[in-house]
Design a protein around this motif. Structure first.
Motif, PDB file in Angstrom:
ATOM      1  N   GLY A  90       6.575   4.415  13.829  1.00 21.34           N
ATOM      2  CA  GLY A  90       5.889   3.476  14.720  1.00 21.34           C
ATOM      3  C   GLY A  90       6.238   3.730  16.172  1.00 21.34           C
ATOM      4  N   ALA A  91       7.521   4.019  16.439  1.00 21.67           N
ATOM      5  CA  ALA A  91       7.929   4.343  17.807  1.00 21.67           C
ATOM      6  C   ALA A  91       7.255   5.626  18.281  1.00 21.67           C
ATOM      7  CB  ALA A  91       9.450   4.491  17.875  1.00 21.67           C
ATOM      8  N   ALA A  92       7.126   6.591  17.376  1.00 18.35           N
ATOM      9  CA  ALA A  92       6.415   7.833  17.726  1.00 18.35           C
ATOM     10  C   ALA A  92       4.961   7.541  18.069  1.00 18.35           C
ATOM     11  CB  ALA A  92       6.497   8.816  16.568  1.00 18.35           C
ATOM     12  N   LEU A  93       4.349   6.618  17.333  1.00 24.81           N
ATOM     13  CA  LEU A  93       2.977   6.211  17.630  1.00 24.81           C
ATOM     14  C   LEU A  93       2.882   5.630  19.038  1.00 24.81           C
ATOM     15  CD1 LEU A  93       0.011   5.367  16.877  1.00 24.81           C
ATOM     16  CD2 LEU A  93       1.010   3.249  16.000  1.00 24.81           C
ATOM     17  N   ILE A 102       0.097  12.174  15.282  1.00 25.98           N
ATOM     18  CA  ILE A 102       0.915  11.408  16.226  1.00 25.98           C
ATOM     19  C   ILE A 102       2.165  12.196  16.610  1.00 25.98           C
ATOM     20  CG2 ILE A 102       2.379   9.349  16.424  1.00 25.98           C
ATOM     21  CD1 ILE A 102       0.312   7.940  14.579  1.00 25.98           C
ATOM     22  N   LEU A 103       2.770  12.862  15.624  1.00 25.88           N
ATOM     23  CA  LEU A 103       4.070  13.495  15.829  1.00 25.88           C
ATOM     24  C   LEU A 103       4.000  14.844  16.526  1.00 25.88           C
ATOM     25  CD1 LEU A 103       5.733  12.777  12.354  1.00 25.88           C
ATOM     26  CD2 LEU A 103       6.062  11.527  14.484  1.00 25.88           C
ATOM     27  N   VAL A 104       2.904  15.574  16.352  1.00 28.58           N
ATOM     28  CA  VAL A 104       2.884  16.970  16.792  1.00 28.58           C
ATOM     29  C   VAL A 104       3.114  17.103  18.295  1.00 28.58           C
ATOM     30  CG1 VAL A 104       0.358  17.055  17.065  1.00 28.58           C
ATOM     31  CG2 VAL A 104       1.639  19.161  16.616  1.00 28.58           C
ATOM     32  N   GLY A 105       2.514  16.233  19.092  1.00 28.62           N
ATOM     33  CA  GLY A 105       2.718  16.314  20.534  1.00 28.62           C
ATOM     34  C   GLY A 105       4.149  16.024  20.931  1.00 28.62           C
ATOM     35  N   LEU A 106       4.780  15.073  20.255  1.00 22.99           N
ATOM     36  CA  LEU A 106       6.160  14.723  20.557  1.00 22.99           C
ATOM     37  C   LEU A 106       7.113  15.841  20.165  1.00 22.99           C
ATOM     38  CD1 LEU A 106       6.049  11.061  19.198  1.00 22.99           C
ATOM     39  CD2 LEU A 106       5.753  11.814  21.553  1.00 22.99           C
ATOM     40  N   CYS A 107       6.782  16.561  19.101  1.00 20.30           N
ATOM     41  CA  CYS A 107       7.651  17.639  18.627  1.00 20.30           C
ATOM     42  C   CYS A 107       7.585  18.876  19.520  1.00 20.30           C
ATOM     43  CB  CYS A 107       7.307  18.005  17.184  1.00 20.30           C
ATOM     44  SG  CYS A 107       7.769  16.730  15.997  1.00 20.30           S
ATOM     45  N   ALA A 131      11.339  21.225  27.165  1.00 22.93           N
ATOM     46  CA  ALA A 131      12.649  21.040  27.793  1.00 22.93           C
ATOM     47  C   ALA A 131      13.294  22.382  28.121  1.00 22.93           C
ATOM     48  CB  ALA A 131      13.562  20.228  26.870  1.00 22.93           C
ATOM     49  N   VAL A 132      13.159  23.337  27.202  1.00 22.55           N
ATOM     50  CA  VAL A 132      13.703  24.679  27.462  1.00 22.55           C
ATOM     51  C   VAL A 132      12.976  25.326  28.637  1.00 22.55           C
ATOM     52  CG1 VAL A 132      14.000  26.991  26.502  1.00 22.55           C
ATOM     53  CG2 VAL A 132      14.455  24.979  25.082  1.00 22.55           C
ATOM     54  N   ALA A 133      11.651  25.162  28.691  1.00 24.51           N
ATOM     55  CA  ALA A 133      10.879  25.708  29.804  1.00 24.51           C
ATOM     56  C   ALA A 133      11.232  25.011  31.115  1.00 24.51           C
ATOM     57  CB  ALA A 133       9.386  25.553  29.523  1.00 24.51           C
ATOM     58  N   PHE A 134      11.513  23.707  31.049  1.00 21.57           N
ATOM     59  CA  PHE A 134      11.876  22.935  32.247  1.00 21.57           C
ATOM     60  C   PHE A 134      13.171  23.442  32.857  1.00 21.57           C
ATOM     61  CE2 PHE A 134      14.498  19.372  33.805  1.00 21.57           C
ATOM     62  CZ  PHE A 134      13.752  18.996  34.923  1.00 21.57           C
ATOM     63  N   GLN A 140      13.434  13.227  25.576  1.00 23.10           N
ATOM     64  CA  GLN A 140      12.240  13.490  24.778  1.00 23.10           C
ATOM     65  C   GLN A 140      12.465  14.679  23.850  1.00 23.10           C
ATOM     66  OE1 GLN A 140       8.934  13.912  27.521  1.00 23.10           O
ATOM     67  NE2 GLN A 140       9.475  12.016  28.575  1.00 23.10           N
ATOM     68  N   ALA A 141      13.262  15.648  24.293  1.00 17.93           N
ATOM     69  CA  ALA A 141      13.574  16.800  23.442  1.00 17.93           C
ATOM     70  C   ALA A 141      14.370  16.362  22.225  1.00 17.93           C
ATOM     71  CB  ALA A 141      14.356  17.843  24.239  1.00 17.93           C
ATOM     72  N   VAL A 142      15.358  15.483  22.430  1.00 20.73           N
ATOM     73  CA  VAL A 142      16.138  14.973  21.301  1.00 20.73           C
ATOM     74  C   VAL A 142      15.235  14.196  20.344  1.00 20.73           C
ATOM     75  CG1 VAL A 142      18.044  13.471  20.618  1.00 20.73           C
ATOM     76  CG2 VAL A 142      18.249  14.878  22.674  1.00 20.73           C
ATOM     77  N   ALA A 143      14.337  13.383  20.926  1.00 23.90           N
ATOM     78  CA  ALA A 143      13.396  12.622  20.092  1.00 23.90           C
ATOM     79  C   ALA A 143      12.494  13.564  19.296  1.00 23.90           C
ATOM     80  CB  ALA A 143      12.548  11.696  20.976  1.00 23.90           C
ATOM     81  N   GLY A 144      12.022  14.624  19.940  1.00 30.70           N
ATOM     82  CA  GLY A 144      11.164  15.585  19.254  1.00 30.70           C
ATOM     83  C   GLY A 144      11.881  16.281  18.116  1.00 30.70           C
ATOM     84  N   LEU A 145      13.140  16.638  18.331  1.00 32.59           N
ATOM     85  CA  LEU A 145      13.925  17.278  17.276  1.00 32.59           C
ATOM     86  C   LEU A 145      14.145  16.313  16.112  1.00 32.59           C
ATOM     87  CD1 LEU A 145      16.582  19.100  19.488  1.00 32.59           C
ATOM     88  CD2 LEU A 145      14.746  20.183  18.180  1.00 32.59           C
ATOM     89  N   ALA A 146      14.326  15.030  16.431  1.00 31.86           N
ATOM     90  CA  ALA A 146      14.529  14.029  15.381  1.00 31.86           C
ATOM     91  C   ALA A 146      13.295  13.863  14.505  1.00 31.86           C
ATOM     92  CB  ALA A 146      14.900  12.687  16.011  1.00 31.86           C
ATOM     93  N   LEU A 147      12.134  14.248  15.036  1.00 32.99           N
ATOM     94  CA  LEU A 147      10.878  14.054  14.310  1.00 32.99           C
ATOM     95  C   LEU A 147      10.379  15.315  13.609  1.00 32.99           C
ATOM     96  CD1 LEU A 147       9.066  11.888  17.015  1.00 32.99           C
ATOM     97  CD2 LEU A 147       9.932  11.081  14.805  1.00 32.99           C
ATOM     98  N   ILE A 148      11.105  16.417  13.740  1.00 36.29           N
ATOM     99  CA  ILE A 148      10.674  17.678  13.114  1.00 36.29           C
ATOM    100  C   ILE A 148      10.534  17.523  11.603  1.00 36.29           C
ATOM    101  CG2 ILE A 148      11.399  20.032  12.561  1.00 36.29           C
ATOM    102  CD1 ILE A 148      10.284  19.904  15.313  1.00 36.29           C
ATOM    103  N   GLY A 149      11.527  16.912  10.980  1.00 35.29           N
ATOM    104  CA  GLY A 149      11.466  16.722   9.534  1.00 35.29           C
ATOM    105  C   GLY A 149      10.301  15.850   9.107  1.00 35.29           C
TER     106      GLY A 149
END
Length: 394
Positions: free
Chosen positions: A76-79, A132-137, A143-146, A325-334
């Protein structure tokens, strides 16, 4: 009851709360921030949702003698993060949270609504979640590019620990985030004073604004995602471990608490899935009849973690947003990999799932309504047409 308590259950309960909080609070902060919540409102939301989880977990675990663990709605938070700010700002989002909680409560009290939710084709619900998740992931890559000096240690830490033990990958990435910020970031001179001043959050009341666009763009998709990705799997996990939880009262209680806590900024509270499996497994206690203490301890630990929310958010605010956001994206990979597999596993529904995924992932809103709703509608239309044509052919 006290004789059922054990050191093993205590350790697993504390571990469950820490893993549940650390592995996904970044997603929650990202979602609330996208909805327009201030730092004080985010801290209030984290505190009240932790209290809600604690009260419900302790009450139901002691009452049923089952390890009933609660969680916030990470999907839901990802949404919320994918949807972004809506018309009416954060008050409109709060109105949507209240309505979502009421829908969950009604599901528990009115069985036909729960039946209707279960009839939503699972591949389409999974495709919507994947969209919903793909953009966040993608945030870790950004972050690496930043700044490779800041982003790369976080990503590499996640990959290395994930290859060893998946459960610890996100906490390790979060630890890397903290070290990167301390050693490589530019903390303000008054950082320590700001942390001390914000360590204990205050509850912030937000008057909800009930809007049609908020209901359709946020409340309905949030309700579907929470039920399909958290509540129903949470019941299934307990049943898989030999328990028979009272689904109706659980849904009604979590929905009511969600509606009330929403006035202080919180997103829905729901049944846990991953952490529920931790409390219901043998690691919590060899005797299934005594594992409920792990959920009791885990629920109690959430209050302590919630009291630290203000300091956590103050610290996070000192970093470039893309790192959190990078940490959040990694948390959503699974979650993304599971959703993609579930969405495209069945050949008969693959095309409809693809349409749902593409429309949702586009992030485009129409008539003030988010892409998640239109994605599910478009995929449902495609599936209905396909079934109709197949019926004619027969």
């Amino acid at each position: 009851m006290l004789r059922d308590f054990s050191g093993q259950s205590f350790f697993m309960g504390v571990l469950t709360a820490v893993v549940g909080f650390v592995s996904s609070f970044a997603v929650v902060l990202h979602g609330l921030s996208a909805m327009g919540a201030s730092e004080a409102e985010q801290a209030s939301a984290l505190l009240i949702v932790c209290v809600s989880q604690s009260v419900l977990a302790v009450f139901f675990s002691l009452r049923t003698r089952m390890p009933v663990m609660m969680a916030w709605s990470t999907p839901g938070a990802a949404l919320l993060a994918a949807t972004g700010s809506i018309e009416g700002g954060f008050p409109a989002a709060i109105g949507a949270f209240v309505l979502c909680g009421l829908l969950i409560a009604i599901t528990g009290l009115f069985r036909p609504l729960g039946t209707a939710i279960r009839r939503i084709p699972a591949p389409l619900a999974s495709a919507m979640l994947a969209g919903i998740l793909v953009g966040l992931c993608l945030a870790p890559v950004k972050a690496v590019a930043f700044d490779p000096r800041l982003g790369l240690p976080i990503v590499l830490t996640f990959m290395a620990v994930s290859a060893w033990r998946r459960l610890w990958a996100v906490p390790a990435a979060l630890a890397a985030f903290v070290l990167v910020l301390l050693l490589g970031g530019e903390l303000p001179a008054d950082a320590l004073a700001r942390l001390e001043g914000a360590i204990h959050p205050d509850l912030v009341f937000v008057m909800p604004d009930f809007t049609l666009s908020g209901f359709v763009s946020v409340a309905l998709p949030l309700f579907i995602v929470t039920m399909a990705s958290q509540n129903i799997p949470g019941i299934a996990i307990l049943k898989a471990h030999g328990y028979e939880p009272p689904a109706g009262p659980l849904f009604a209680a979590t929905g009511l608490f969600s509606a009330i806590s929403a006035f202080f900024g919180a997103l829905p509270t729901n049944l846990a899935a991953i952490t529920a499996a931790m409390c219901a497994g043998e690691d919590a206690h060899p005797d299934p009849a005594r594992r409920y203490w792990a959920a009791v301890i885990g629920g109690g630990a959430y209050i302590f973690l919630g009291l630290l929310a203000g300091g956590i958010i103050a610290f996070v605010a000192m970093s470039p947003p893309i790192l959190l956001q990078a940490v959040a994206g990694l948390a959503l990979i699974g979650a993304l990999s599971n959703a993609v597999h579930a969405a495209f596993h069945e050949r008969e529904t693959r095309e409809a799932a693809a349409i749902t995924f593409v429309v949702t992932a586009s992030g485009i809103s129409f008539a003030g309504i988010s892409g998640a709703f239109w994605g599910l509608l478009a995929g449902g239309l495609m599936l209905g047409l396909s079934n109709f044509v197949q019926t004619l052919k027969k």
